[in-house]
Scaffold this motif. Structure first.
Motif, PDB file in Angstrom:
ATOM      1  N   GLY A  66       0.797  -1.219   0.000  1.00  0.00           N
ATOM      2  CA  GLY A  66       0.000   0.000   0.000  1.00  0.00           C
ATOM      3  C   GLY A  66       0.832   1.272   0.000  1.00  0.00           C
ATOM      4  N   ASP A 117     -10.837  -2.370  -8.144  1.00  0.00           N
ATOM      5  CA  ASP A 117     -12.274  -2.106  -8.028  1.00  0.00           C
ATOM      6  C   ASP A 117     -12.556  -0.743  -8.649  1.00  0.00           C
ATOM      7  OD1 ASP A 117     -14.858  -1.247  -6.990  1.00  0.00           O
ATOM      8  OD2 ASP A 117     -14.735  -2.975  -5.646  1.00  0.00           O
ATOM      9  N   ALA A 124     -15.056   1.614  -6.495  1.00  0.00           N
ATOM     10  CA  ALA A 124     -14.456   2.062  -5.237  1.00  0.00           C
ATOM     11  C   ALA A 124     -13.220   2.930  -5.485  1.00  0.00           C
ATOM     12  CB  ALA A 124     -14.083   0.861  -4.376  1.00  0.00           C
ATOM     13  N   LYS A 125     -12.721   2.942  -6.729  1.00  0.00           N
ATOM     14  CA  LYS A 125     -11.499   3.669  -7.090  1.00  0.00           C
ATOM     15  C   LYS A 125     -10.354   3.242  -6.175  1.00  0.00           C
ATOM     16  CE  LYS A 125     -13.996   7.715  -8.823  1.00  0.00           C
ATOM     17  NZ  LYS A 125     -14.144   9.184  -8.789  1.00  0.00           N
ATOM     18  N   GLN A 126     -10.231   1.937  -6.015  1.00  0.00           N
ATOM     19  CA  GLN A 126      -9.321   1.410  -5.018  1.00  0.00           C
ATOM     20  C   GLN A 126      -8.719   0.085  -5.484  1.00  0.00           C
ATOM     21  OE1 GLN A 126      -7.081   1.482  -2.484  1.00  0.00           O
ATOM     22  NE2 GLN A 126      -8.591   2.646  -1.274  1.00  0.00           N
ATOM     23  N   PHE A 134      -7.525  -3.418  -3.716  1.00  0.00           N
ATOM     24  CA  PHE A 134      -7.652  -4.153  -2.464  1.00  0.00           C
ATOM     25  C   PHE A 134      -6.724  -5.362  -2.465  1.00  0.00           C
ATOM     26  CE2 PHE A 134     -11.846  -2.119  -2.912  1.00  0.00           C
ATOM     27  CZ  PHE A 134     -11.936  -1.475  -1.676  1.00  0.00           C
ATOM     28  N   PRO A 178      -7.560  -1.992   1.867  1.00  0.00           N
ATOM     29  CA  PRO A 178      -7.338  -1.050   0.767  1.00  0.00           C
ATOM     30  C   PRO A 178      -5.864  -0.663   0.708  1.00  0.00           C
ATOM     31  CG  PRO A 178      -8.288   0.103   2.633  1.00  0.00           C
ATOM     32  CD  PRO A 178      -8.235  -1.350   3.018  1.00  0.00           C
ATOM     33  N   VAL A 234      -4.593   1.868  -1.679  1.00  0.00           N
ATOM     34  CA  VAL A 234      -4.372   3.235  -2.133  1.00  0.00           C
ATOM     35  C   VAL A 234      -4.585   4.197  -0.958  1.00  0.00           C
ATOM     36  CG1 VAL A 234      -5.094   5.069  -3.697  1.00  0.00           C
ATOM     37  CG2 VAL A 234      -5.097   2.683  -4.474  1.00  0.00           C
ATOM     38  N   LYS A 235      -3.531   4.905  -0.609  1.00  0.00           N
ATOM     39  CA  LYS A 235      -3.588   5.841   0.522  1.00  0.00           C
ATOM     40  C   LYS A 235      -3.832   7.271   0.031  1.00  0.00           C
ATOM     41  CE  LYS A 235      -2.435   2.325   3.082  1.00  0.00           C
ATOM     42  NZ  LYS A 235      -3.419   1.603   3.899  1.00  0.00           N
TER      43      LYS A 235
END
Length: 288
Positions: A67, A267, A270-272, A274, A285, A287-288
């Motif tokens: 991450g 995803d 969710a723009k993420q 995982f 998640p 992405v920070k």
């Protein structure tokens, strides 16, 4: 000049300015500082980082497996029918260079690992809608084409794609034993291919709602991302599909790649990205 003529001229000038403004706005793209817009596919680079395709940025990101803040590798363009306008799928080569399927130009591009230089086309616009890429152990690239509903093969160095199978496939993946697997929108939802392109059904009767991608571990266990089910399916050898994980925080899991005991999931809603631990089913998640 009469009043009517002046109105026509002014209207033409106004429309012309609107056209220029539209073209300019299309060329700017999204601001990369706002982060991921629509992550849709990902792969693991030789250095262990995740390379992520962002459909709406459009472009490519890099993120550590543990991450952090995503690093922009390459930003495409909002100009229609220009290279990297609609990137949709990705495969990372052993040297770190990146292959990306772009539906806007019906092409596969090679992009340098650091994003430098211009994208290099591989197939001379032969394809329709490249939706998934998978590399075999010999460096041959296999492509799922949603327009023709066929699977093609081409050397990773480029050339004329050759028909491999007349099978409609959304996602492709080469297992550790070299077998090519596919997930489809049909009743024969999960399949694997022979060396000559003949498909054998692994899971039939349409068990998934809207499958996107498949990956297979070293034990022959398959995992399928399902957008409508908002989850991940697990299919053990000889077994039936069972839900591995579903629900929050997943919203529309699309991209899928296997890294050790974890599934990395892109995803889009969710723009993420995982990380799902297969054993504990804990999801984090990245992405920070």
């Amino acid at each position: 000049m009469g009043s009517l003529s002046r109105i026509v001229v002014c209207r033409r000038r106004f429309l012309g300015l609107l056209g220029v403004a539209f073209i300019a706005s299309q060329g700017r793209g999204q601001d990369a500082t706002s982060g991921m817009q629509y992550p849709i596919a990902l792969d693991i680079a030789p250095d262990g980082t995740l390379v992520v395709v962002d459909l709406n940025l459009p472009g490519l990101w890099r993120i550590p497996q543990n991450g952090g803040a995503p690093e922009l590798i390459y930003q495409g363009t909002k100009l229609l029918r220009k290279p990297m306008n609609r990137p949709r799928c990705v495969a990372v080569l052993e040297d770190g260079n990146i292959l990306v399927g772009d539906t806007a130009t019906r092409e596969i591009y090679r992009i340098a690992a650091d994003g430098a230089g211009e994208p290099q086309p591989l197939t001379n616009g032969f394809l329709g809608i490249p939706n998934s890429l998978s590399l075999d152990a010999n460096g041959r690239l296999f492509i799922a084409d949603l327009e023709t509903r066929f699977v093609y093969g081409v050397p990773a160095t480029g050339g004329q794609p050759e028909l491999f199978s007349k099978t409609s496939v959304r996602g492709l993946h080469h297992a550790a034993d070299g077998t090519l697997w596919g997930v489809t929108p049909s009743a024969d939802a999960l399949i694997k291919f022979s060396e000559t392109g003949e498909a054998t059904t692994v899971a039939g009767e349409r068990p998934f709602q809207f499958p996107h991608n498949v990956v297979v571990d070293s034990e022959g266990v398959a995992y399928v991302s399902d957008g409508y089910a908002k989850g991940i399916w697990k299919i053990a050898p000889g077994g039936k599909p069972e839900v591995l994980f579903s629900g929050e925080p997943l919203q529309n899991p699309v991209g899928l790649v296997l890294g050790g005991e974890k599934l990395f999931i892109a995803d889009s809603h969710a723009k993420q990205i995982f990380a799902l631990d297969i054993m504990s089913k804990e999801i984090q998640p990245l992405v920070k």
